[in-house]
Design a protein around this motif. Structure first.
Motif, PDB file in Angstrom:
ATOM      1  N   LEU A 146     -19.761  -2.144  -4.909  1.00 30.63           N
ATOM      2  CA  LEU A 146     -19.464  -0.999  -4.041  1.00 30.63           C
ATOM      3  C   LEU A 146     -20.152  -1.110  -2.688  1.00 30.63           C
ATOM      4  CD1 LEU A 146     -19.684   2.212  -6.213  1.00 30.63           C
ATOM      5  CD2 LEU A 146     -17.638   1.092  -5.393  1.00 30.63           C
ATOM      6  N   ASP A 152     -12.452  -1.327  -1.428  1.00 30.98           N
ATOM      7  CA  ASP A 152     -11.184  -0.620  -1.659  1.00 30.98           C
ATOM      8  C   ASP A 152      -9.981  -1.501  -1.299  1.00 30.98           C
ATOM      9  OD1 ASP A 152     -12.215  -0.222   1.003  1.00 30.98           O
ATOM     10  OD2 ASP A 152     -10.598   1.217   1.348  1.00 30.98           O
ATOM     11  N   VAL A 155      -9.354  -3.756  -4.206  1.00 35.41           N
ATOM     12  CA  VAL A 155      -8.639  -3.029  -5.262  1.00 35.41           C
ATOM     13  C   VAL A 155      -7.157  -2.926  -4.905  1.00 35.41           C
ATOM     14  CG1 VAL A 155      -8.400  -0.790  -6.431  1.00 35.41           C
ATOM     15  CG2 VAL A 155     -10.689  -1.722  -5.980  1.00 35.41           C
ATOM     16  N   GLN A 156      -6.912  -2.528  -3.672  1.00 30.35           N
ATOM     17  CA  GLN A 156      -5.529  -2.358  -3.228  1.00 30.35           C
ATOM     18  C   GLN A 156      -4.749  -3.674  -3.307  1.00 30.35           C
ATOM     19  OE1 GLN A 156      -5.509  -0.125   0.394  1.00 30.35           O
ATOM     20  NE2 GLN A 156      -3.767   1.022  -0.432  1.00 30.35           N
ATOM     21  N   ILE A 171     -11.551   2.780 -12.546  1.00 34.92           N
ATOM     22  CA  ILE A 171     -12.765   2.020 -12.276  1.00 34.92           C
ATOM     23  C   ILE A 171     -13.925   2.756 -12.953  1.00 34.92           C
ATOM     24  CG2 ILE A 171     -14.344   1.218 -10.454  1.00 34.92           C
ATOM     25  CD1 ILE A 171     -11.676  -0.235 -10.325  1.00 34.92           C
ATOM     26  N   THR A 187     -17.352   5.065  -0.202  1.00 32.12           N
ATOM     27  CA  THR A 187     -16.531   3.974  -0.747  1.00 32.12           C
ATOM     28  C   THR A 187     -15.777   4.450  -1.989  1.00 32.12           C
ATOM     29  OG1 THR A 187     -18.217   2.466   0.065  1.00 32.12           O
ATOM     30  CG2 THR A 187     -16.591   1.546  -1.436  1.00 32.12           C
ATOM     31  N   ILE A 188     -16.471   5.213  -2.848  1.00 33.45           N
ATOM     32  CA  ILE A 188     -15.825   5.737  -4.052  1.00 33.45           C
ATOM     33  C   ILE A 188     -14.641   6.634  -3.667  1.00 33.45           C
ATOM     34  CG2 ILE A 188     -16.137   7.207  -6.100  1.00 33.45           C
ATOM     35  CD1 ILE A 188     -19.125   6.241  -6.089  1.00 33.45           C
ATOM     36  N   ARG A 190     -12.846   6.407  -1.017  1.00 35.40           N
ATOM     37  CA  ARG A 190     -11.731   5.583  -0.521  1.00 35.40           C
ATOM     38  C   ARG A 190     -10.957   4.952  -1.676  1.00 35.40           C
ATOM     39  NH1 ARG A 190     -13.936   1.668   2.504  1.00 35.40           N
ATOM     40  NH2 ARG A 190     -15.918   2.735   2.784  1.00 35.40           N
ATOM     41  N   ILE A 191     -11.670   4.594  -2.744  1.00 37.47           N
ATOM     42  CA  ILE A 191     -10.984   4.041  -3.920  1.00 37.47           C
ATOM     43  C   ILE A 191     -10.105   5.127  -4.557  1.00 37.47           C
ATOM     44  CG2 ILE A 191     -11.337   3.174  -6.286  1.00 37.47           C
ATOM     45  CD1 ILE A 191     -13.783   1.646  -5.220  1.00 37.47           C
ATOM     46  N   ARG A 192     -10.659   6.341  -4.643  1.00 35.80           N
ATOM     47  CA  ARG A 192      -9.871   7.432  -5.237  1.00 35.80           C
ATOM     48  C   ARG A 192      -8.671   7.798  -4.368  1.00 35.80           C
ATOM     49  NH1 ARG A 192     -12.974  12.393  -6.436  1.00 35.80           N
ATOM     50  NH2 ARG A 192     -11.508  12.857  -8.100  1.00 35.80           N
ATOM     51  N   ILE A 194      -6.749   5.868  -2.904  1.00 33.77           N
ATOM     52  CA  ILE A 194      -5.638   4.966  -3.241  1.00 33.77           C
ATOM     53  C   ILE A 194      -4.819   5.560  -4.390  1.00 33.77           C
ATOM     54  CG2 ILE A 194      -5.063   2.643  -4.110  1.00 33.77           C
ATOM     55  CD1 ILE A 194      -7.756   1.652  -3.052  1.00 33.77           C
ATOM     56  N   VAL A 198     -11.600   7.262 -11.178  1.00 31.13           N
ATOM     57  CA  VAL A 198     -12.967   6.764 -11.277  1.00 31.13           C
ATOM     58  C   VAL A 198     -13.681   7.476 -12.424  1.00 31.13           C
ATOM     59  CG1 VAL A 198     -15.214   6.710 -10.100  1.00 31.13           C
ATOM     60  CG2 VAL A 198     -13.145   6.085  -8.846  1.00 31.13           C
TER      61      VAL A 198
END
Ligand code: C2E
Ligand code: MG
Ligand code: MG
Length: 302
Positions: A146, A152, A155-156, A171, A187-188, A190-192, A194, A198
């Motif tokens: 992370l 991210d 991941v994408q 994740i 960062t978390i 930004r992943i969510r 998408i 999480v």
């Protein structure tokens, strides 16, 4: 040793401070030293192991096993968690507890984690193409991964490469990823953003308090095995689990119980309001070929 530059966990900070103390003593004592990453004297074994790990990432000497997550009411599979194994030609099969800490310390976890994520997505795509319904795939991610602000995008890219819908991926992060470090929570988020969910793994073993649940940027809580063990005759664990379930419901989070080892434990957890479970009782983590057999047995082929 200084938080968060040198370590995230109290125990690691202490061991690093001890290394600085050792250097102060060897330099004559009566002085101070600040921990210096990289100047730690490494043992020969350590250097060899680190080189071996690095080489193994290039040679792809890793495999993923998958452990199903089940709906505690219907007993249907609702997803799998990918768990990495180091399969070394001479040393044999090495469990993650033995090498993930070293991979984190040396940052080898960054390329390794990228391989894990891609391999899990590739496997999910293969099962979908074979006619299995798209079950959710959970991938563990270290807080070191992370720290890469572009994680991210990694991941994408994996989702796009294997044409995986974001909601099919989860994740799993441990509490240290949420230890009030602003960059990590961004960062978390930004992943969510998408569309990937999480989960907070091993919940209850870290230092976050229960009331903190509501503020975490998460979708799922995985209750640690420590609270699941012998839940059928441990009143204290029952009280903890039901408190987590209640809080999770108000925050609209999903709850997964890890490490269920008997049918009775599963039943008690279901009665306490826990909807999803995982553990040796249902299945150990297994090789992909065996997952397909398990899914066939559960008549989950469309
Ligand atoms: P975790 O993510 O909390 O995974 C659960 C661990 O508990 C797994 O151990 C699993 O095999 C074990 N387990 C599952 N059900 C039961 C049960 O009923 N009883 C008992 N006694 N154990 C059960 P494993 O595969 O050895 O992994 C250990 C840890 O290593 C994982 O804990 C995770 O933190 C880390 N890890 C594994 N794979 C990865 C990975 O791909 N990336 C990263 N960063 N970490 C990983
Ligand atoms: Mg996990
Ligand atoms: Mg866990």
């Amino acid at each position: 040793s200084v938080y968060p530059d040198h370590a995230l966990k109290a125990s690691d900070l202490v061991s690093r401070a001890e290394k600085a103390l050792h250097i102060a003593k060897t330099n004559g004592g009566n002085r101070y030293e600040l921990y210096q990453p990289g100047t730690v004297t490494k043992t020969l074994e350590r250097i060899l192991l680190e080189n071996e790990l690095r080489r193994s990432v290039e040679a792809q000497y890793f495999e993923l096993e998958y452990q199903p997550k089940i709906d505690l009411h219907t007993k249907h599979y609702i997803g799998f968690e990918a768990l990495v194994r180091w399969v070394h030609p001479d040393l044999g099969r090495i469990p993650p507890d033995k090498f993930i800490p070293l991979a984190e310390e040396t940052k080898i976890i960054i390329p390794l984690g990228e391989w894990i994520l891609n391999e899990a997505c590739r496997q999910l795509r293969q099962w979908i193409d074979e006619g299995y319904p798209p079950l959710q795939m959970a991938v563990n991610m270290s807080s070191i991964q992370l720290e890469d602000p572009n994680v991210d995008l990694v991941v994408q890219a994996a989702l796009q490469r294997y044409n995986i819908q974001p909601q099919w991926l989860e994740i799993e992060l441990t509490e240290s990823a949420f230890a009030d470090r602003k960059e990590l929570s961004e960062t978390i988020e930004r992943i969510r953003a998408i569309g990937v969910s999480v989960a907070i793994d091993d919940f209850g073993t870290g230092y976050s308090t229960f009331s903190y649940i509501k503020e975490l940027p998460i979708d799922t809580i995985k209750i640690d095995r420590a609270f699941v063990q012998e839940i059928d005759n441990n009143k204290e664990n029952q009280a903890i689990v039901s408190a987590i379930v209640t809080l999770a419901a108000t925050a609209q989070l999903q709850v997964v119980a890890e490490g269920i080892e008997s049918e009775h434990e599963g039943e008690v957890l279901r009665e306490l309001g826990c909807e999803i479970g995982q553990g040796y009782f249902y299945s150990r983590p297994v090789a992909p070929e065996e997952c397909v057999i398990l899914m066939d047995e559960h008549h989950q082929k469309e």
